[in-house]
Motif scaffolding. Structure first.
Motif, short mmCIF file in Angstrom:
data_model
loop_
_atom_site.label_atom_id
_atom_site.label_comp_id
_atom_site.label_asym_id
_atom_site.label_seq_id
_atom_site.Cartn_x
_atom_site.Cartn_y
_atom_site.Cartn_z
N GLN A 200 0.84 -1.19 0.00
CA GLN A 200 0.00 0.00 0.00
C GLN A 200 0.87 1.24 0.00
O GLN A 200 1.87 1.31 0.72
CB GLN A 200 -0.92 0.03 1.23
CG GLN A 200 -1.80 1.28 1.29
CD GLN A 200 -2.68 1.32 2.54
OE1 GLN A 200 -2.64 0.42 3.37
NE2 GLN A 200 -3.45 2.37 2.68
N THR A 201 0.50 2.20 -0.83
CA THR A 201 1.10 3.53 -0.82
C THR A 201 -0.03 4.54 -0.87
O THR A 201 -0.68 4.71 -1.90
CB THR A 201 2.03 3.75 -2.03
OG1 THR A 201 3.01 2.71 -2.08
CG2 THR A 201 2.74 5.10 -1.92
N ASP A 202 -0.31 5.16 0.27
CA ASP A 202 -1.41 6.12 0.37
C ASP A 202 -2.72 5.48 -0.10
O ASP A 202 -3.16 4.51 0.48
CB ASP A 202 -1.07 7.39 -0.41
CG ASP A 202 0.17 8.09 0.14
OD1 ASP A 202 0.38 8.02 1.36
OD2 ASP A 202 0.93 8.67 -0.65
N ASP A 203 -3.32 6.01 -1.19
CA ASP A 203 -4.61 5.48 -1.64
C ASP A 203 -4.47 4.43 -2.74
O ASP A 203 -5.44 4.10 -3.42
CB ASP A 203 -5.52 6.62 -2.12
CG ASP A 203 -4.93 7.38 -3.31
OD1 ASP A 203 -3.74 7.15 -3.63
OD2 ASP A 203 -5.64 8.21 -3.91
N MET A 204 -3.26 3.89 -2.90
CA MET A 204 -3.01 2.84 -3.89
C MET A 204 -2.74 1.52 -3.16
O MET A 204 -1.87 1.47 -2.28
CB MET A 204 -1.82 3.20 -4.77
CG MET A 204 -1.90 4.56 -5.43
SD MET A 204 -2.99 4.60 -6.84
CE MET A 204 -1.99 3.73 -8.04
N VAL A 205 -3.48 0.47 -3.51
CA VAL A 205 -3.25 -0.84 -2.91
C VAL A 205 -2.97 -1.86 -4.00
O VAL A 205 -3.53 -1.78 -5.10
CB VAL A 205 -4.44 -1.30 -2.05
CG1 VAL A 205 -4.64 -0.37 -0.87
CG2 VAL A 205 -5.72 -1.40 -2.86
N SER A 206 -2.09 -2.79 -3.70
CA SER A 206 -1.73 -3.84 -4.64
C SER A 206 -2.21 -5.18 -4.10
O SER A 206 -2.05 -5.46 -2.91
CB SER A 206 -0.21 -3.86 -4.84
OG SER A 206 0.18 -4.99 -5.61
N ILE A 207 -2.80 -5.99 -4.96
CA ILE A 207 -3.24 -7.33 -4.57
C ILE A 207 -2.64 -8.34 -5.54
O ILE A 207 -2.31 -8.01 -6.68
CB ILE A 207 -4.78 -7.47 -4.56
CG1 ILE A 207 -5.37 -7.14 -5.95
CG2 ILE A 207 -5.40 -6.56 -3.49
CD1 ILE A 207 -6.86 -7.38 -6.06
N ILE A 208 -2.47 -9.57 -5.07
CA ILE A 208 -1.98 -10.66 -5.91
C ILE A 208 -3.15 -11.58 -6.20
O ILE A 208 -3.75 -12.15 -5.27
CB ILE A 208 -0.84 -11.44 -5.24
CG1 ILE A 208 0.29 -10.48 -4.81
CG2 ILE A 208 -0.31 -12.51 -6.18
CD1 ILE A 208 0.98 -9.77 -5.94
N VAL A 209 -3.49 -11.75 -7.48
CA VAL A 209 -4.63 -12.56 -7.89
C VAL A 209 -4.13 -13.83 -8.57
O VAL A 209 -3.39 -13.74 -9.56
CB VAL A 209 -5.54 -11.78 -8.87
CG1 VAL A 209 -6.72 -12.64 -9.31
CG2 VAL A 209 -6.03 -10.49 -8.23
N PRO A 210 -4.47 -15.01 -8.04
CA PRO A 210 -4.03 -16.26 -8.67
C PRO A 210 -4.48 -16.34 -10.13
O PRO A 210 -5.57 -15.87 -10.49
CB PRO A 210 -4.71 -17.34 -7.82
CG PRO A 210 -4.97 -16.70 -6.50
CD PRO A 210 -5.27 -15.26 -6.82
#
Length: 302
Positions: free
Chosen positions: A234-244
């Motif tokens: 996460q960076t401020d209002d940006m989130v990263s997810i890992i999708v199989p």
């Protein structure tokens, strides 16, 4: 730093911001690069470089317009992803903690967990971003399916006194919220209260930490289906997810620029229900999550 190295460093920063969907920041950095190049009369191939940066600025402008018209947004090509990776991995000249943090987050987004961990570990010794770096180290371990390693990391920090009492309490609250979400048993022990400590169980910044998200569709082929993922970074209002990779129901449906109207963002203290927009979609081509996809979402104001 001489002008050539300064140009290279700023260009790498611009690439990081651009691939993370931070278009205003990317535009600003490219403009700084352009100003340096134009003022550097002894620079080889100066006109060619001016044209290259001008082209990059046009790409940023086009991407900004695409986000205003999500249906027109394409997926990044494999060639573009390769260029971004090479730019990131070559970024040895990390002038600021914020830049180093951005590079680490981008590496995590590409599934380069070990490289990201190395970058976050460096930040533990370097001031203002150390708590956020620690939280992202925990996220790295969770993305690599190692909850035990995340708990062990916290216990090591607690016992060695690397963090001030107030800082380690923030990390404890963050990790304990993740353990509750995963229905893991046991509680994390606290350090004794001291100067700067946060009152027990309270972290005034915790509401900003997103630990997981749930995406819900109300129409289209995915109507009535919920997709839930841990947040990888996460960076401020940006989130990263890992999708199989096998989650093709989601991966084949969303493209860069897609607006997700109903997303629940879970933090240690609250659940935020808002819209989000997909800023990047990148296939992970190596490491323990090879074949999965890294998706970066921007949280939109409701």
């Amino acid at each position: 730093m001489d002008k050539t190295k300064q140009i290279q460093s700023l260009f790498r920063e611009a690439v990081v911001y651009h691939t993370q969907g931070l278009f205003d920041e990317a535009r600003q950095k490219y403009m700084e690069v352009l100003g340096l190049i134009r003022g550097f009369r002894g620079l080889r191939n100066r006109d060619h470089r001016v044209g290259m940066i001008t082209k990059k600025l046009n790409e940023v402008a086009n991407d900004t317009r695409r986000f205003e018209n999500p249906a027109a947004a394409p997926v990044m090509t494999e060639t573009q992803q390769t260029v971004v990776r090479e730019s990131l991995f070559a970024a040895a000249d990390k002038k600021t903690d914020a830049h180093a943090f951005d590079v680490a987050v981008a590496l995590l987004g590409f599934g380069q967990f070990e490289r990201a961990l190395e970058a976050f570990y460096e930040l533990l010794e370097r001031g203002a971003l150390r708590v956020q770096a620690a939280k992202n180290i925990i996220r790295c371990h969770l993305s690599a399916a190692s909850l035990e390693r995340a708990v062990s990391e916290y216990e090591k920090w607690r016992d060695t006194g690397l963090f001030e009492p107030g800082e380690i309490e923030k990390i404890r609250v963050f990790l304990e919220a993740i353990l509750r979400k995963k229905r893991a048993t046991g509680e994390l022990s606290r350090v004794a209260a001291g100067p700067g400590a946060v009152p027990e169980g309270v972290d005034e910044t915790a509401s900003l930490d997103i630990i997981s998200i749930l995406i819900r569709f109300h129409d289209g082929p995915q109507k009535g289906i919920d997709f839930s993922f841990d947040v990888a970074s996460q960076t401020d209002d940006m989130v990263s997810i890992i999708v199989p990779g096998e989650e093709d129901g989601l991966l084949n449906y969303v493209e860069v620029g897609h607006r997700l109207e109903d997303v629940q963002f879970f933090s240690p203290l609250a659940v935020l229900r808002s819209a989000g927009v997909l800023c990047s979609k990148t296939r992970i081509n190596s490491g323990p999550r090879e074949g999965s996809y890294s998706l970066v979402l921007r949280i939109l104001e409701t």
